[in-house]
Design a protein around this motif. Structure first.
Motif, PDB file in Angstrom:
ATOM      1  N   PRO A 156     -23.582  54.621 -11.888  1.00 23.22           N
ATOM      2  CA  PRO A 156     -22.144  54.613 -12.161  1.00 23.22           C
ATOM      3  C   PRO A 156     -21.701  53.626 -13.230  1.00 23.22           C
ATOM      4  O   PRO A 156     -20.512  53.396 -13.404  1.00 23.22           O
ATOM      5  CB  PRO A 156     -21.551  54.238 -10.800  1.00 23.22           C
ATOM      6  N   GLY A 157     -22.632  53.016 -13.932  1.00 16.99           N
ATOM      7  CA  GLY A 157     -22.273  52.062 -14.981  1.00 16.99           C
ATOM      8  C   GLY A 157     -22.705  50.657 -14.633  1.00 16.99           C
ATOM      9  O   GLY A 157     -22.834  50.305 -13.464  1.00 16.99           O
ATOM     10  N   TYR A 158     -22.945  49.833 -15.653  1.00 13.56           N
ATOM     11  CA  TYR A 158     -23.394  48.468 -15.392  1.00 13.56           C
ATOM     12  C   TYR A 158     -22.212  47.567 -15.051  1.00 13.56           C
ATOM     13  O   TYR A 158     -21.076  47.792 -15.455  1.00 13.56           O
ATOM     14  CB  TYR A 158     -24.201  47.902 -16.567  1.00 13.56           C
ATOM     15  N   GLY A 159     -22.514  46.528 -14.270  1.00 12.36           N
ATOM     16  CA  GLY A 159     -21.496  45.553 -13.879  1.00 12.36           C
ATOM     17  C   GLY A 159     -22.144  44.199 -13.696  1.00 12.36           C
ATOM     18  O   GLY A 159     -23.183  43.903 -14.272  1.00 12.36           O
ATOM     19  N   GLY A 160     -21.535  43.352 -12.877  1.00 15.64           N
ATOM     20  CA  GLY A 160     -22.090  42.037 -12.598  1.00 15.64           C
ATOM     21  C   GLY A 160     -21.538  40.956 -13.505  1.00 15.64           C
ATOM     22  O   GLY A 160     -20.603  41.165 -14.277  1.00 15.64           O
ATOM     23  N   LEU A 179     -20.237  53.496   0.706  1.00 15.71           N
ATOM     24  CA  LEU A 179     -21.348  52.707   1.233  1.00 15.71           C
ATOM     25  C   LEU A 179     -21.935  51.869   0.103  1.00 15.71           C
ATOM     26  O   LEU A 179     -22.541  52.396  -0.831  1.00 15.71           O
ATOM     27  CB  LEU A 179     -22.409  53.625   1.839  1.00 15.71           C
ATOM     28  N   GLY A 180     -21.738  50.562   0.190  1.00 13.41           N
ATOM     29  CA  GLY A 180     -22.179  49.645  -0.850  1.00 13.41           C
ATOM     30  C   GLY A 180     -21.063  49.359  -1.819  1.00 13.41           C
ATOM     31  O   GLY A 180     -20.497  50.280  -2.408  1.00 13.41           O
ATOM     32  N   LEU A 181     -20.727  48.080  -1.984  1.00 13.59           N
ATOM     33  CA  LEU A 181     -19.613  47.686  -2.837  1.00 13.59           C
ATOM     34  C   LEU A 181     -20.031  46.793  -3.996  1.00 13.59           C
ATOM     35  O   LEU A 181     -19.419  46.826  -5.063  1.00 13.59           O
ATOM     36  CB  LEU A 181     -18.550  46.954  -2.003  1.00 13.59           C
ATOM     37  N   THR A 182     -21.054  45.975  -3.796  1.00  9.79           N
ATOM     38  CA  THR A 182     -21.480  45.034  -4.826  1.00  9.79           C
ATOM     39  C   THR A 182     -22.077  45.785  -6.021  1.00  9.79           C
ATOM     40  O   THR A 182     -22.480  46.935  -5.910  1.00  9.79           O
ATOM     41  CB  THR A 182     -22.510  44.048  -4.271  1.00  9.79           C
ATOM     42  N   PHE A 183     -22.155  45.105  -7.177  1.00 14.64           N
ATOM     43  CA  PHE A 183     -22.596  45.800  -8.385  1.00 14.64           C
ATOM     44  C   PHE A 183     -24.067  46.175  -8.336  1.00 14.64           C
ATOM     45  O   PHE A 183     -24.521  47.052  -9.079  1.00 14.64           O
ATOM     46  CB  PHE A 183     -22.293  44.960  -9.628  1.00 14.64           C
ATOM     47  N   LYS A 184     -24.837  45.536  -7.439  1.00 18.55           N
ATOM     48  CA  LYS A 184     -26.236  45.866  -7.228  1.00 18.55           C
ATOM     49  C   LYS A 184     -26.616  45.362  -5.843  1.00 18.55           C
ATOM     50  O   LYS A 184     -25.879  44.564  -5.244  1.00 18.55           O
ATOM     51  CB  LYS A 184     -27.126  45.217  -8.303  1.00 18.55           C
ATOM     52  N   PRO A 185     -27.750  45.806  -5.280  1.00 16.08           N
ATOM     53  CA  PRO A 185     -28.153  45.313  -3.963  1.00 16.08           C
ATOM     54  C   PRO A 185     -28.681  43.887  -4.010  1.00 16.08           C
ATOM     55  O   PRO A 185     -28.952  43.335  -5.078  1.00 16.08           O
ATOM     56  CB  PRO A 185     -29.251  46.292  -3.541  1.00 16.08           C
TER      57      PRO A 185
END
Length: 462
Positions: A257-261, A319-325
């Motif tokens: 869905p695209g990069y974040g962080g 299910l899952g909100l953070t930009f990565k696990p």
């Protein structure tokens, strides 16, 4: 060596813990008294696998301590590392260096004997020159050298990345500083890890160049995923075929869905602003930023299509909100624009994340949070797999099928096996493959949500 580290965020805290584990005396410095008090009690301000244990061990050995009093720690240090935040400025996207400059002034006031001042924060080219001028102007008598030592830590594997990195980059314009930092990283060199020494400005640019290139790879494979959906190809096989080419490699070729962080969005924008300041066009980087922003908006359309275009009275389980696990970081997480877009068309949002709900609550409004993923999915019209945590990858589709209102899955991480999903009656929509037709939705209206329930987050004691 005696090392003082200013800033106890991701970079500072991980660096402090790992350097102490090598036998150095390390002091972590932060102005946030509450954070320092918590660290002294063994309470971590962030979730990072292995970090709590490493800090506990180093503190127990007397090699690591934390303080709000910078002066004594700086005065007794051989190396002072700056690991404060450099967030993008709201008005123009350039890196905000106010914390860097404040740290430089604080360091200058307390220097005692020759000291190497190391910038670990990600900073634009030439920031080391600014730090040098600030310290020299504040303390003309000080003996010091400025170095750049960028971090390449990935959230969720930061401890391992520090202890066994692909490379170490040291940027120095002073021979004494270079010798001292080579000595600091000798344990890694003995393991065969490259320890690269270059000019300071070159080192500053390496970090931005690396992150921006990886961001381009992510944007590229995401656009290939859209093409795959249109022509009937499978992006997973396309990525495999590309990644097996050693000139390209498999890293960052996972459509999503695209990069974040905290790094890629900030660093690509900062590099773009730097290039503009110097009259250089970085069109590929610019288009990567545009493509990534568009990518996040496109994901909301995919969810709506899975619902047959009908959002009235529907609920979505995210299910899952953070930009990565393996991190609790919500900065630039793709879940945020997705949820906001879905809310604008009237969808009710239910959400679960193994570690990120405490941070998510401060960023998202009118979202119903759940500790348990099955409870989150209960009564939902569509379940969206947003972040591929290990616990979420092990979900029982049979159990999930019994609690949802409509058996519709949108899988942004290629977690669910399509055959198994169909066996349990699910319609599966994913990225980079042709989609199944939207199912007929249950006609019964869902119950009216009269209030938002706030469940105790999983990470309440972290």
């Amino acid at each position: 060596m005696k090392i003082a580290i200013i800033g106890t965020g991701y970079v500072g805290l991980v660096s402090a813990a790992c350097l102490a584990s090598w036998g150095h005396e390390v002091v972590g410095i932060d102005k946030d008294a509450g954070k320092i008090a918590s660290l002294r009690q063994g309470i971590m301000p962030i979730y990072e696998p292995g970090l709590e244990e490493l800090i506990s061990q180093a503190v127990g050995q007397g090699l690591l301590s934390f303080t709000t009093s910078a002066a004594p720690a700086i005065a007794g240090a051989d190396i002072v590392m700056i690991a404060v935040g450099t967030p993008p400025r709201l008005r123009d996207g350039e890196a905000d260096l106010s914390f860097i400059y404040a740290a430089a002034k604080e360091i200058a006031a307390s220097l005692n004997g020759f000291t190497v001042v190391v910038t670990k924060s990600t900073v634009p080219v030439g920031t080391g020159d600014d730090i040098e001028r600030i310290i020299a102007r504040t303390r003309p008598d000080a003996r010091f050298a400025i170095a750049s030592n960028p971090e390449f830590l990935r959230q969720g594997s930061a401890v391992a990345d520090f202890q066994a990195p692909d490379r170490v980059v040291i940027g120095v314009d002073d021979e004494r500083a270079g010798v001292l930092l080579q000595e600091l990283y000798e344990p890694l060199r003995l393991q065969g890890i490259p320890v690269m020494t270059t000019q300071r400005r070159t080192s500053e640019l390496i970090k931005y160049a690396a992150n921006a290139f990886l961001a381009v790879k992510i944007s590229y494979i995401n656009e290939m995923a859209d093409l795959c959906e249109s022509v009937g190809a499978d992006v997973r096989d396309v990525a495999l075929g590309m990644g097996l080419d050693r000139r390209i490699g498999a890293a960052c070729l996972h459509a999503g869905p695209g990069y974040g962080g905290s790094c890629f969005p900030k660093d690509t924008l900062a590099l773009l602003r730097t290039s503009q300041d110097h009259g250089v066009s970085l069109r590929i980087i610019q288009e990567s930023i545009v493509a990534n922003d568009a990518r996040k908006r496109r994901m909301a359309l995919k969810v709506l299509n899975a619902l047959g275009g009908n959002s009235e009275g529907r609920s979505v389980a995210i299910l899952g909100l953070t930009f990565k696990p393996e991190t609790d970081d919500m900065r630039e997480a793709a879940s945020i624009p997705l949820i906001e877009a879905l809310q604008r068309v009237g969808l009710h949002i239910r959400a679960h994340d193994p570690q990120g709900m405490a941070n998510a609550r401060s960023l998202l409004n009118d979202v119903e949070f759940f500790d348990d993923p099955y409870e989150c999915a209960s009564g939902a019209d569509v379940v969206v797999m947003m972040t591929d945590w290990k616990a979420l990858k092990r979900l029982d589709l049979g159990r999930l099928a019994q609690v949802v209102r409509n058996r519709v899955l949108v899988d942004f991480r290629h977690v669910f096996d399509p055959v198994e999903a169909r066996q349990h009656g699910f319609s599966l929509s994913t990225i980079g493959v042709q989609q199944e037709a939207a199912p007929e939705m249950t006609k019964q209206a869902p119950p009216v949500v009269t209030r938002i329930r706030h469940h105790t987050p999983v990470m309440q004691n972290r």
